[in-house]
Motif scaffolding. Structure first.
Motif, mmCIF file in Angstrom:
data_model
loop_
_atom_site.group_PDB
_atom_site.id
_atom_site.type_symbol
_atom_site.label_atom_id
_atom_site.label_comp_id
_atom_site.label_asym_id
_atom_site.label_seq_id
_atom_site.Cartn_x
_atom_site.Cartn_y
_atom_site.Cartn_z
ATOM 1 N N PRO A 190 1.105 -1.029 -0.077
ATOM 2 C CA PRO A 190 0.416 0.003 -0.292
ATOM 3 C C PRO A 190 0.689 1.248 -0.086
ATOM 4 N N LEU A 191 0.080 2.340 -0.352
ATOM 5 C CA LEU A 191 0.937 3.041 -0.336
ATOM 6 C C LEU A 191 0.275 4.105 0.007
ATOM 7 N N ARG A 192 0.903 5.796 0.410
ATOM 8 C CA ARG A 192 -0.409 6.195 1.107
ATOM 9 C C ARG A 192 0.631 7.458 0.108
ATOM 10 N N MET A 193 -1.045 8.044 -0.115
ATOM 11 C CA MET A 193 -0.776 9.816 -1.372
ATOM 12 C C MET A 193 -1.366 10.959 -0.363
ATOM 13 N N GLY A 211 -5.667 14.186 -8.165
ATOM 14 C CA GLY A 211 -4.929 15.854 -7.478
ATOM 15 C C GLY A 211 -3.712 15.228 -6.289
ATOM 16 N N PHE A 212 -3.962 13.354 -5.773
ATOM 17 C CA PHE A 212 -3.252 13.013 -5.115
ATOM 18 C C PHE A 212 -1.214 12.818 -5.570
ATOM 19 N N VAL A 213 -0.414 13.193 -5.001
ATOM 20 C CA VAL A 213 0.136 13.312 -4.911
ATOM 21 C C VAL A 213 0.800 11.593 -4.732
ATOM 22 N N VAL A 214 2.445 11.708 -4.891
ATOM 23 C CA VAL A 214 3.232 10.446 -3.835
ATOM 24 C C VAL A 214 4.643 11.567 -3.588
ATOM 25 N N GLY A 215 4.679 11.363 -2.017
ATOM 26 C CA GLY A 215 5.456 12.210 -1.407
ATOM 27 C C GLY A 215 6.146 12.669 -0.282
ATOM 28 N N GLY A 216 4.508 12.581 0.129
ATOM 29 C CA GLY A 216 4.565 13.608 1.784
ATOM 30 C C GLY A 216 4.115 14.298 1.556
ATOM 31 N N GLN A 217 3.507 15.169 2.545
ATOM 32 C CA GLN A 217 2.699 16.326 2.516
ATOM 33 C C GLN A 217 3.778 17.439 1.870
ATOM 34 N N GLN A 218 5.262 18.029 1.665
ATOM 35 C CA GLN A 218 5.263 18.682 1.278
ATOM 36 C C GLN A 218 5.280 18.730 -0.113
ATOM 37 N N ALA A 219 5.142 17.308 -0.910
ATOM 38 C CA ALA A 219 5.186 17.285 -2.086
ATOM 39 C C ALA A 219 3.193 17.670 -2.901
#
Length: 150
Positions: free
Chosen positions: A38-41, A72-80
Motif C-alpha cells: 500500500p502507498l500513502r498519497m 490531485g493526490f501525489v506521492v511523496g508526503g505533505q511537502q510534495a
C-alpha cells in the motif's frame, strides 16, 4: 531482569529466519522484498480563508493510484502535495495574467470582456484558469410570427 540471547543460541538462529534487517540476533535470515503497495498519497487544498489543509488516502494497487492521481493526490508526503498545489496556483495565475493582458491590449471583444468580468466576480479571489464557454446556437434563428392587423 532482561534475557540475553547470544547469536549462536537456537532461539537467535530461529529469530534470524524471520528478520529482513540486522537485529540484536545477528544478520538477517530472509532477504528484504520491496513492495510498492500500500502507498500513502496526499493532496493539499487551500480554504477560502487562505489556510492550507491536507487530505491523505491509501492506494492498494495501480488502479487506485491512477484514480487518486486523477483527483490531485501525489506521492511523496505533505511537502510534495504543497509543491503540487503551488504549481497549480502558479499556472492559474499565469493564465489569468495572460487573459488580463489580452483584455488590456484590445485582443478581446467587448462582449467577451463583460463575460470575463462577470465570471471573475462570481469566482471571488480565486484565479480562474479558463472561463466557461457559452454554448453556440447552430442553424438559422427561429421565425417569430408577427401578428398582422386586419
Amino acid at each position: 531482569m532482561p534475557v540475553v540471547h547470544t547469536p549462536e543460541s537456537e532461539y537467535a538462529k530461529e529469530m534470524r529466519k524471520w528478520e529482513a534487517h540486522h537485529t540484536q540476533y545477528g544478520p538477517p535470515g530472509r532477504p528484504f522484498v520491496f513492495s510498492e503497495y500500500p502507498l500513502r498519497m496526499y493532496k493539499a487544498t487551500r480554504q477560502s480563508t487562505g489556510d492550507r489543509t491536507f487530505e491523505a488516502q491509501t492506494a492498494n494497487n495501480e488502479h487506485e493510484r491512477r484514480n487518486l492521481e486523477s483527483r490531485g493526490f501525489v506521492v511523496g508526503g505533505q511537502q510534495a502535495a504543497l509543491d503540487a498545489l503551488e504549481g497549480v496556483e502558479r499556472e492559474h495565475a499565469e493564465l489569468a495574467a495572460n487573459r488580463e493582458w489580452k483584455i488590456r491590449h484590445g485582443r478581446v471583444g467587448e462582449a467577451a470582456v463583460k463575460e470575463v468580468r462577470a465570471a471573475e466576480e462570481e469566482a471571488g479571489a480565486r484565479h480562474l484558469p479558463d472561463l466557461p464557454i457559452a454554448p453556440k446556437r447552430r442553424g438559422r434563428p427561429k421565425k417569430t410570427e408577427t401578428p398582422t392587423a386586419a
